[in-house]
Scaffold this active site. Sequence first.
Site, mmCIF file in Angstrom:
data_model
loop_
_atom_site.group_PDB
_atom_site.id
_atom_site.type_symbol
_atom_site.label_atom_id
_atom_site.label_comp_id
_atom_site.label_asym_id
_atom_site.label_seq_id
_atom_site.Cartn_x
_atom_site.Cartn_y
_atom_site.Cartn_z
ATOM 1 N NE ARG A 1 30.599 -1.886 -1.955
ATOM 2 C CZ ARG A 1 31.426 -2.733 -2.570
ATOM 3 N NH1 ARG A 1 31.007 -3.930 -2.946
ATOM 4 N NH2 ARG A 1 32.687 -2.406 -2.799
ATOM 5 C CE1 TYR B 1 4.930 3.703 -1.873
ATOM 6 C CE2 TYR B 1 6.793 3.047 -3.221
ATOM 7 C CZ TYR B 1 6.230 3.895 -2.289
ATOM 8 O OH TYR B 1 6.967 4.935 -1.799
ATOM 9 C CG ASP C 1 5.275 -4.511 -1.834
ATOM 10 O OD1 ASP C 1 5.308 -4.608 -0.592
ATOM 11 O OD2 ASP C 1 5.434 -3.428 -2.442
ATOM 12 C CE LYS D 1 6.525 3.048 3.488
ATOM 13 N NZ LYS D 1 6.128 2.502 2.199
HETATM 14 C C1 LIG Z 1 6.688 2.357 0.929
HETATM 15 C C2 LIG Z 1 6.437 1.202 0.064
HETATM 16 C C3 LIG Z 1 7.400 0.740 -0.833
HETATM 17 C C4 LIG Z 1 8.732 1.427 -1.037
HETATM 18 O O1 LIG Z 1 9.522 1.405 0.114
HETATM 19 P P1 LIG Z 1 10.580 2.562 0.504
HETATM 20 O O2 LIG Z 1 11.120 2.084 1.783
HETATM 21 O O3 LIG Z 1 9.809 3.853 0.587
HETATM 22 O O4 LIG Z 1 11.587 2.623 -0.600
HETATM 23 C C5 LIG Z 1 7.094 -0.380 -1.601
HETATM 24 N N1 LIG Z 1 5.904 -0.995 -1.500
HETATM 25 C C6 LIG Z 1 4.941 -0.579 -0.650
HETATM 26 C C7 LIG Z 1 3.650 -1.301 -0.597
HETATM 27 C C8 LIG Z 1 5.172 0.533 0.160
HETATM 28 O O5 LIG Z 1 4.220 0.962 0.986
#
Ligand SMILES: *Cc1c(COP(=O)(O)O)cnc(C)c1O
Length: 369
Positions: free
Chosen positions: A42, A94, A165, A190
């Site tokens: 962990r 998001y 982000d 992504k």
């Molecule tokens: C998908 C996404 C998230 C969240 O990520 P997860 O891996 O689904 O928890 C946050 N910000 C953006 C811009 C995203 O496309």
Amino acid sequence: MKTETIAIHGGNAVTDSLKPVIQPITLSSTFEHQEESMLYGRLENPNRKSLERVMAALEKGLDAAAFASGNAAANAVFQALPAGSHIIAPDDMYHGLKSLLETVYKDKLKIDFINLTEPALVEKAITADTRLLWIESPSNPLLKISDINRLSAIAHAKGLSVVVDNTFASPIFQQPLLEGADMVMHSNTKYIGGHSDIIGGILITGEINDFWKGIKTVQKLAGAVPSPFDTYFLTRSIKTLPYRMQAHAANAGTIAGFLAQHPSVETVYYPGLETHNGHAVARSQMKGFGGMLSFVIKGNARAADRFIEELRYFTNATSLGGVESLIERRSRIQGVSEGIPEQLIRMSVGLENVNDLLEDLEKGLQILQ
Ligand SMILES: *Cc1c(COP(=O)(O)O)cnc(C)c1O
């Protein structure tokens, strides 16, 4: 090392005396006590460390912390803030993160969702309790572009931390730490993973300060950590990230241009289009405009759904960043709201041959005429 070289070599740490070319997956949940060894799965793991090392290098950061999802990564930032803190977040954010703030943090943080494309509104929203400015650029799903450099200067003058982000851009096209941000967040699900088969997230910092130490504590003690398998495959995917991003952006640019001149399309949101109102800022802070775009068709939700059903190569599914093209009517996921009409369609442009994609879209759009 240049970007492509970092992507290939920055996440490979071979310690095995057999000298495999590729770092193996270390599944062990615990490690034999030694003078300098890892302790427990962990807290740390060799594959997680390699992922963190290569992502820190790509973002020009000093350290990184990997999590089991993008939301878990963002959650660690919010958890590390003092209770009662005020934070400023984007109005186009998001939706999963917006929901996290609006539910789990409803009573723990004070949150203002602001249009970050207007820096004066951000300046006005800062109070004595404001600790964090959260930026998402390009944003989801409207591809709004926020001026990271300008917003960071405003935030730093008032002592706030700035987190970006960077999921839509990837470190190949945008490096927010070089624009003045303090931290970067990615949904590894992504473009970093890139093949629609892993859920993951990561934070990268430009400075080792108390806020960062607090986040690392959340990572280790709250324990939303990714598995050795997932971190291995993410590190593997990153090797092709620079090339995938170039191809995603080339295909998306071509498709955005095609849609923009099509009589059945009302509006296209893609920062690479000169008509996009964030184009100039995007040009100044991005090396490429990415593979995501949204557009509004002429017609209603029903027409949008019929168009999507007609397509052969675009799968009707949420998420983004994979080699296969995805498409969805966005309000199915996040409802109709300001700027997001029922017939807004979001597209993640994949790596298929662009002529196949164009032909598919042309045929689909014909049913709208
Ligand atoms: C998908 C996404 C998230 C969240 O990520 P997860 O891996 O689904 O928890 C946050 N910000 C953006 C811009 C995203 O496309």
